[in-house]
Motif scaffolding. Sequence first.
Motif, mmCIF file in Angstrom:
data_model
loop_
_atom_site.group_PDB
_atom_site.id
_atom_site.type_symbol
_atom_site.label_atom_id
_atom_site.label_comp_id
_atom_site.label_asym_id
_atom_site.label_seq_id
_atom_site.Cartn_x
_atom_site.Cartn_y
_atom_site.Cartn_z
ATOM 1 N N PHE B 66 0.846 -1.201 0.000
ATOM 2 C CA PHE B 66 0.000 0.000 0.000
ATOM 3 C C PHE B 66 0.879 1.249 0.000
ATOM 4 O O PHE B 66 0.682 2.189 -0.760
ATOM 5 C CB PHE B 66 -0.887 -0.022 1.248
ATOM 6 C CG PHE B 66 -1.802 1.164 1.394
ATOM 7 C CD1 PHE B 66 -3.072 1.137 0.832
ATOM 8 C CD2 PHE B 66 -1.397 2.286 2.095
ATOM 9 C CE1 PHE B 66 -3.915 2.229 0.970
ATOM 10 C CE2 PHE B 66 -2.243 3.382 2.227
ATOM 11 C CZ PHE B 66 -3.501 3.344 1.666
ATOM 12 N N GLN B 67 1.882 1.204 0.859
ATOM 13 C CA GLN B 67 2.786 2.342 1.001
ATOM 14 C C GLN B 67 3.581 2.578 -0.281
ATOM 15 O O GLN B 67 3.770 3.723 -0.698
ATOM 16 C CB GLN B 67 3.725 2.073 2.175
ATOM 17 C CG GLN B 67 4.907 3.007 2.274
ATOM 18 C CD GLN B 67 5.658 2.833 3.574
ATOM 19 O OE1 GLN B 67 5.117 3.087 4.642
ATOM 20 N NE2 GLN B 67 6.891 2.393 3.490
ATOM 21 N N LEU B 70 1.501 4.251 -2.851
ATOM 22 C CA LEU B 70 1.266 5.653 -2.509
ATOM 23 C C LEU B 70 2.521 6.488 -2.778
ATOM 24 O O LEU B 70 2.465 7.566 -3.374
ATOM 25 C CB LEU B 70 0.876 5.728 -1.034
ATOM 26 C CG LEU B 70 0.361 7.049 -0.517
ATOM 27 C CD1 LEU B 70 -0.886 7.461 -1.278
ATOM 28 C CD2 LEU B 70 0.035 6.927 0.975
ATOM 29 N N ARG B 71 3.642 5.949 -2.348
ATOM 30 C CA ARG B 71 4.918 6.604 -2.569
ATOM 31 C C ARG B 71 5.131 6.875 -4.059
ATOM 32 O O ARG B 71 5.524 7.972 -4.464
ATOM 33 C CB ARG B 71 6.017 5.654 -2.093
ATOM 34 C CG ARG B 71 7.196 6.298 -1.442
ATOM 35 C CD ARG B 71 8.271 5.218 -1.279
ATOM 36 N NE ARG B 71 8.802 5.212 0.071
ATOM 37 C CZ ARG B 71 10.100 4.955 0.334
ATOM 38 N NH1 ARG B 71 10.945 4.679 -0.620
ATOM 39 N NH2 ARG B 71 10.516 4.979 1.578
ATOM 40 N N VAL B 74 2.759 9.584 -5.475
ATOM 41 C CA VAL B 74 3.120 10.925 -5.030
ATOM 42 C C VAL B 74 4.390 11.394 -5.726
ATOM 43 O O VAL B 74 4.488 12.536 -6.174
ATOM 44 C CB VAL B 74 3.286 10.936 -3.496
ATOM 45 C CG1 VAL B 74 3.958 12.199 -3.041
ATOM 46 C CG2 VAL B 74 1.935 10.762 -2.831
ATOM 47 N N LEU B 78 4.952 15.043 -7.800
ATOM 48 C CA LEU B 78 5.663 16.187 -7.219
ATOM 49 C C LEU B 78 6.425 17.046 -8.229
ATOM 50 O O LEU B 78 6.448 18.264 -8.094
ATOM 51 C CB LEU B 78 6.589 15.720 -6.080
ATOM 52 C CG LEU B 78 5.842 15.323 -4.799
ATOM 53 C CD1 LEU B 78 6.814 14.798 -3.756
ATOM 54 C CD2 LEU B 78 5.062 16.500 -4.223
ATOM 55 N N ALA B 124 9.162 23.298 -8.927
ATOM 56 C CA ALA B 124 9.843 22.268 -8.150
ATOM 57 C C ALA B 124 11.355 22.397 -8.228
ATOM 58 O O ALA B 124 12.066 22.054 -7.287
ATOM 59 C CB ALA B 124 9.419 20.887 -8.640
ATOM 60 N N TRP B 168 -9.300 5.272 -1.335
ATOM 61 C CA TRP B 168 -8.208 6.015 -0.706
ATOM 62 C C TRP B 168 -7.837 7.196 -1.583
ATOM 63 O O TRP B 168 -7.765 7.066 -2.806
ATOM 64 C CB TRP B 168 -6.972 5.126 -0.564
ATOM 65 C CG TRP B 168 -7.114 4.131 0.517
ATOM 66 C CD1 TRP B 168 -7.389 2.804 0.391
ATOM 67 C CD2 TRP B 168 -6.969 4.383 1.925
ATOM 68 N NE1 TRP B 168 -7.439 2.211 1.623
ATOM 69 C CE2 TRP B 168 -7.188 3.153 2.581
ATOM 70 C CE3 TRP B 168 -6.692 5.525 2.687
ATOM 71 C CZ2 TRP B 168 -7.127 3.032 3.962
ATOM 72 C CZ3 TRP B 168 -6.636 5.401 4.052
ATOM 73 C CH2 TRP B 168 -6.852 4.174 4.683
ATOM 74 N N TRP B 179 6.174 23.478 0.632
ATOM 75 C CA TRP B 179 6.046 23.023 -0.742
ATOM 76 C C TRP B 179 5.865 21.513 -0.715
ATOM 77 O O TRP B 179 6.604 20.802 -0.041
ATOM 78 C CB TRP B 179 7.308 23.408 -1.526
ATOM 79 C CG TRP B 179 7.184 23.064 -2.970
ATOM 80 C CD1 TRP B 179 6.677 23.862 -3.958
ATOM 81 C CD2 TRP B 179 7.529 21.821 -3.583
ATOM 82 N NE1 TRP B 179 6.678 23.189 -5.141
ATOM 83 C CE2 TRP B 179 7.205 21.932 -4.954
ATOM 84 C CE3 TRP B 179 8.070 20.638 -3.119
ATOM 85 C CZ2 TRP B 179 7.409 20.897 -5.847
ATOM 86 C CZ3 TRP B 179 8.273 19.596 -4.012
ATOM 87 C CH2 TRP B 179 7.951 19.739 -5.374
ATOM 88 N N GLY B 180 4.854 21.032 -1.445
ATOM 89 C CA GLY B 180 4.726 19.595 -1.631
ATOM 90 C C GLY B 180 4.391 18.819 -0.387
ATOM 91 O O GLY B 180 5.189 18.063 0.126
ATOM 92 N N SER B 181 3.193 18.998 0.111
ATOM 93 C CA SER B 181 2.742 18.264 1.285
ATOM 94 C C SER B 181 1.647 17.298 0.852
ATOM 95 O O SER B 181 0.853 17.598 -0.029
ATOM 96 C CB SER B 181 2.211 19.284 2.290
ATOM 97 O OG SER B 181 1.441 18.654 3.266
ATOM 98 N N VAL B 182 1.612 16.138 1.472
ATOM 99 C CA VAL B 182 0.639 15.115 1.086
ATOM 100 C C VAL B 182 -0.129 14.652 2.313
ATOM 101 O O VAL B 182 0.474 14.403 3.365
ATOM 102 C CB VAL B 182 1.342 13.901 0.454
ATOM 103 C CG1 VAL B 182 0.316 12.915 -0.090
ATOM 104 C CG2 VAL B 182 2.272 14.339 -0.651
ATOM 105 N N THR B 183 -1.431 14.543 2.189
ATOM 106 C CA THR B 183 -2.240 14.006 3.279
ATOM 107 C C THR B 183 -3.098 12.876 2.740
ATOM 108 O O THR B 183 -3.423 12.838 1.555
ATOM 109 C CB THR B 183 -3.137 15.089 3.902
ATOM 110 O OG1 THR B 183 -3.898 15.705 2.860
ATOM 111 C CG2 THR B 183 -2.326 16.147 4.605
ATOM 112 N N LEU B 184 -3.444 11.953 3.623
ATOM 113 C CA LEU B 184 -4.145 10.737 3.211
ATOM 114 C C LEU B 184 -5.535 10.672 3.835
ATOM 115 O O LEU B 184 -5.725 11.081 4.984
ATOM 116 C CB LEU B 184 -3.325 9.517 3.671
ATOM 117 C CG LEU B 184 -3.880 8.131 3.355
ATOM 118 C CD1 LEU B 184 -3.839 7.866 1.859
ATOM 119 C CD2 LEU B 184 -3.092 7.056 4.089
#
Lengths: 352, 583
Positions: B66-67, B70-71, B74, B78, B124, B168, B179-184
């Motif tokens: 899963f991780q 997601l990684r 993302v 970016l 970026a 998800w 800069w570049g924040s991710v929330t789940l």
Amino acid sequence: MFLVLSVVGVLVVGAADDPPAPPAWPGSEELAAFVERIHPAVVSIEMVFGRPRMGSGLRPEDDVPQAGATSSAASGVLISASGEVLTNWHVVGEATAIEVGLPDGRIFAGERVGGDPLGDLALVRIRPPGPVPFAPLGDSDRLAVGDLAVAMGNPWNSALTDFRPSVSLGIVSGLHRMDDKGEYIYGDSIQTDAALNPGNSGGPLFNLRGELIGINGKIHVRRGRMNSGIGYAISANQIRNFLPDMRKGGVVRHGTLGAQAEDAFEGRGALLTEVAVGGAAAAAGLQVGDRIVELHGRPVRSAADLRNVLSVFPAGWRVLVRFARGEEAGEQPVTLGVFVPTESPEGPSGGR
Amino acid sequence: MAAEVGRPVIVMRGRPTRGARSAKISRSSGRHEVVGPALAALTALFVLGVRAESAAPTEPATLAEFQSNLRASVSRLLPALVKIRAVAGTNQTRGTAFFVRADGLLLANYRVANAGSDIEVFLADGRRMKAEYVIGDPEHDLAVLKVPGEGYPCVTIDRAADTRPGDWVAVVGNPFDHWGSVTLGIVNAVDRLQGSGVYRDVALVMDASINPGVEGGVVVDPRGNVVGIAGQLQFDDRTRDEIHFAIPTRVWHARIWERIEGGPRAEGRTPLPEGLPAQVRAASARVAPLLVRIHPKWKEARWGLVDPIPGPYTGTIVGPGEILGWSPTIRADGIEGYEVEFSDGTRLSAQRKGTDERRDLTLLVCEAAGRDWPRAEILDAQMLRPGQAVLSWSTTFEPLGGGPPGGEPRVVASPFFGIVSGLRRQQNAVQTDAPFLFCTAGGPLTDLDGRVIGVFTQLFGQMTQAGVAFTIPWADLLPTLPLLREGRDLGVPYLGAAFAPSGLSQGGVLLTKVMPDSPAAEAALEPADLILSCDGHPIRNATQLAKLIQEHLPDDRVTLTIEKGRTGERIDVPVTLRARPGE
């Protein structure tokens, strides 16, 4: 009356007609097993400020604790079998008494060994009779944005009855964050959306392997909302740098180059605009006009980058600086000086 | 909602243009700009590939998988992320934008950057440049900006509109100065309407955090499909909750992209496994009959000292005709009656009975002879493990257009995701990090299969969205229901004593103050007494004592073992608790 015992007899678990779907979220089982394995290293901390309470042989005419004494509670994590507890400086820095509660129900008196008051880190020692569970320190440089992150601790004192920590799930929202508003510098820190609330301070942030990747210490409070989805943890690698000195006791200072920098053109580094006489940079032969492009292996694209990378090193550390001087590239080890926070307009960490 | 088969993967790529043409013009911006030739600049092609659609999607079997999904999603996004600063007069806004075409076209929020603003973007790679407004759709809060140059890494915005509750999602943007924040989070509701705000007809609601600056960020699923564009933070008129909206990508395509591209464009899409949405759908079907939407009837003037939450609220059916709701909302001054709406569309009026003040839960009762009342499938809270996934539920989201009569029921259960944070907290409560909102308060907490653990409340006052919330296990609720049905209010048990901060204790809490005319005073407790145990449970700190006391009701008798400060003598003292006096 109807506390814990009234559960039997009302269960209707498992309707047969609706076979459960295959697990769509692998997390439930795995995370539960993870929590069972990891949580014994997470502690609750109760601190007393002001006059500590006396023993139980008190008489009314003796000193009853004064109104000035207050207590509050937060979190910590064991990092060695011998009883070293990491927490925030703002948790125990001013405490006159520290009590550490383990998830197995035991309580120990804590003793503050050392700390980093600027970086908001403290080391507390308890003296358990035998080895205690502890969390291994991970490598925070191997994290990526989007990695799952599990926070544990004692938000709103919810764990203080049995010292079993609260668990919240989130991800690594950002890396290498700098937040220096207020008394503490959270440089090169980990940003997470795992729920963090007052009381989570000093508690651990774990990766999926159960390694300690950071110490939770700061949250963004928006319109009075505590958990706005932005929290910061001090990175494990910063902790690793400061730990040897903290173990020796006392207060650990942050390092500085003894120079001022501004952004070089278009993200090409940090341009030195001032090099303090007798400072670390000057001693290493750095000059005004040098453009720093890398510090200890980390790229530097701006003055903010330089400040951010520097913030994870204690004074006295030798770091390798890569820089450009005119057309030439140079490389120079620099022994960092002692950083003195000033009230300059750039904020508490101006003047690095 | 119909599932769609093909889904495009997010790829960073340039794309062929179709020759020069004039762009459409913003409807209301006042600044009419022709963007044709600039848009037509041919850019390099570096298609990274579209996944085969035939491969059956599978769920990640482990958290690590899963991780890594997601990684990967993302990290592909970016490089295309941009930070915006827009200045219009004295007003400065910040936000997020994404490159959607390699020739410098950017997707943004209209409210962040529009025709009236001077726009600066931060890339970026550290570059910063001026951007121009191209076109926009103020109604749906979408804008297109352009910077000069080419070869920008960009994202493909998914055309499909089949995002489902339970999917998800990760939100990528620039909150505050970051800069570049991710929330789940998960998708809570699609095509559902909340009370107010700018996203009236394009609602996609999620429980991933959004903070100022994230507007214009993209919402991506774990397979990398962009499914929405983050909107402004909105407060619901009716529930006062902060709602995290996204604008579905189909709106972007219909309102913006087709105007730029001259027509719809087929996209491949990485198929998503049915997984969580399917499980959530099944859970929702199971839990919906237990859920109600409570409509308060207000007296004409409802403006008191405290601004009440207008409602509707969520409630849980706990027995035949018996509904529990959250007291701070449903007991507001000015409410003179209730109408309760069920998942089958029935509406019944309800009467307020007793309140359990310890738990902030109030019982409503409906009279409906012959009605078939659902029976909850209960999950024993003792079976839970910290870390286990749970869902809290809201009934306050309404279908767009109000839903057809006889069609989809109006009351639909919208899920919010969390995990079990702790067990056996105050009053034996289950602690969770599922968002506590005015719209989920009073609803059930369930596992992912929709089995009911208990009723969702907050033992720390009215704090919402805190990530710390509590659920009273079903088995602990049941014994109180007969009392509440009689109209009894169950007060907060009160001892009437204050304690010293503990510290370095071997046990016990030290009494520092005894309130006059309190149970503690009646029991002749005095300052400097040390309370060692309560009903045989050793006391280590005041929090623990408070927890033990709160497991009782007023008028219950507890036995405290104390060490008298005066004499050092150890005695058992019976204390009859009382309800905490009103403020």
